[in-house]
Write an enzyme that holds these catalytic residues in place. Sequence first.
Site, PDB file in Angstrom:
ATOM      1  N   SER A 137      67.290 129.757  43.265  1.00 40.73           N
ATOM      2  CA  SER A 137      66.987 128.456  42.657  1.00 40.73           C
ATOM      3  C   SER A 137      67.830 127.313  43.186  1.00 40.73           C
ATOM      4  CB  SER A 137      67.159 128.541  41.135  1.00 40.73           C
ATOM      5  OG  SER A 137      66.100 129.276  40.555  1.00 40.73           O
TER       6      SER A 137
ATOM      7  N   LYS B  71      66.012 124.412  44.564  1.00 41.45           N
ATOM      8  CA  LYS B  71      65.536 123.315  43.724  1.00 41.45           C
ATOM      9  C   LYS B  71      66.270 122.012  44.030  1.00 41.45           C
ATOM     10  CE  LYS B  71      63.838 125.974  39.716  1.00 41.45           C
ATOM     11  NZ  LYS B  71      64.104 127.379  40.087  1.00 41.45           N
TER      12      LYS B  71
ATOM     13  N   SER C 172      66.598 125.699  34.942  1.00 41.19           N
ATOM     14  CA  SER C 172      66.023 126.199  36.192  1.00 41.19           C
ATOM     15  C   SER C 172      64.575 126.639  35.992  1.00 41.19           C
ATOM     16  CB  SER C 172      66.856 127.360  36.743  1.00 41.19           C
ATOM     17  OG  SER C 172      66.612 127.546  38.110  1.00 41.19           O
TER      18      SER C 172
END
Length: 458
Positions: free
Chosen positions: A122, A125, A180
């Site tokens: 993640s 991101k 997340s």
Amino acid sequence: MVIRLLPRPPFAGSVALTTGLTGLLALLPVAAPTTPTATAATLVSPATASDVAAGSRTGPGRELTRPPDPSLLYRPGTQVRAASGAPAPPRDVSALSWVVADADTGAVLAAHNAHRALPPASTLKTLFAVTVLPRVPADARHSVTETDLAGIGSGSSMVGVAPGETYDVPDLWRGVFLNSGNDAVRVLAGMNGGWESTIRQMRSTARMLGAYDTHVVSPDGYDAPGQVSSAYDLAVFGRAGLRMPAFAEYCATVDARFPGRDGSTFGIRNTNKLLTGADGVRRYPGLIGVKNGYTTQAGNTLVVAARRGDRTLLATVMNPTSGIPQAVYEEARTLLDWGFEAAPAVTPVGSLEPPRPPAPPRRATEAEEPGPVARAGRAATPGAAPGRPGPGAEPARATEAASVTVRAEPAPGPSASLLPAVLAGTACLVASAVLLVRRAARRRRDASADPWRLHPLP
């Protein structure tokens, strides 16, 4: 004549030739002596801590150490250039790849396998936010449908976006940064033109930032074949994001309320434990974000930034292998501590700055002296203004004259003004040589006619 009877010294020809050469050299322009300057590897005067860490900033009366060599970051192992007495980089960091860099200047203080391609989880991101934040209006609202949430990977982290509910864009971004939430990423990607369009945009943004190790397949960071990034690239994304006020605000948020069904809300908390201080991880003083991640293939990944005094550092940690619980946070803490202590005494080993494209050639202005092509075009077309073709000029020729740059025409140097003198000296030298040859021939002729003429008796 008596002078013909006197013996000629054997060195007379050499003296005449040397005199001619000396006169010629005296007419040549003499280059001005150069003053020795410090090389890029020389520290001319003591630099401040920020100078050494930056590797690029200057100040009155200061010079910096040699500029960072980007090739060092492509070498395997740990790369650091520390002065004598500087703390050694930590040896107990088990991450497969890590980077410590100055967030303000982009100077990389130390790195380990900086460009190793690894799954980012993640932390990808960060690139998603850098790409999409400027494209989706912050005041927009969106009613979520089942189609918006289609395709979310099994086991994904979720914030709780529900079909049929309407969300403000800032709420969705808090769902991305704090929880997340892959569901929030899906909705924002749909508002940005779709999943595939967002992938293309993220790839383009990565290249624009100089992050060439990153290949985006799933914008939320979910494991996908071929999806990789690197500690270097993630540091680039984190630095780019911190320059965006909305990104900096979201990644530093610890707690927020998220919209639920029927107008209700529920609390969400940032999963970055160095920011919140949870599960036995002590909060890092001065931490300002950025993003953590985990998948089965990537392991634990983390991009963090902290500020101490007037210095902000970034640390990227990818996949610690020690097996110690919360190792990704403790190793990031170790790297930040080392960076703040060592920054004044290390020379950067690279930079997060993207490579600059070559500057386009500067075109000559009307106030500047035109080059030879422009002068020729003006002479061929009387009445033409400087930089403009005259009446009846050929368009192609006019374009050629206008495209001449100032750099293409060398400025006249001192040799141009002394050219007549050099030619005169050369003529004198040639005349002296001809005279010497004629006199030598005359001596040989006289000697053959009267061998005693050149050697009279005493």
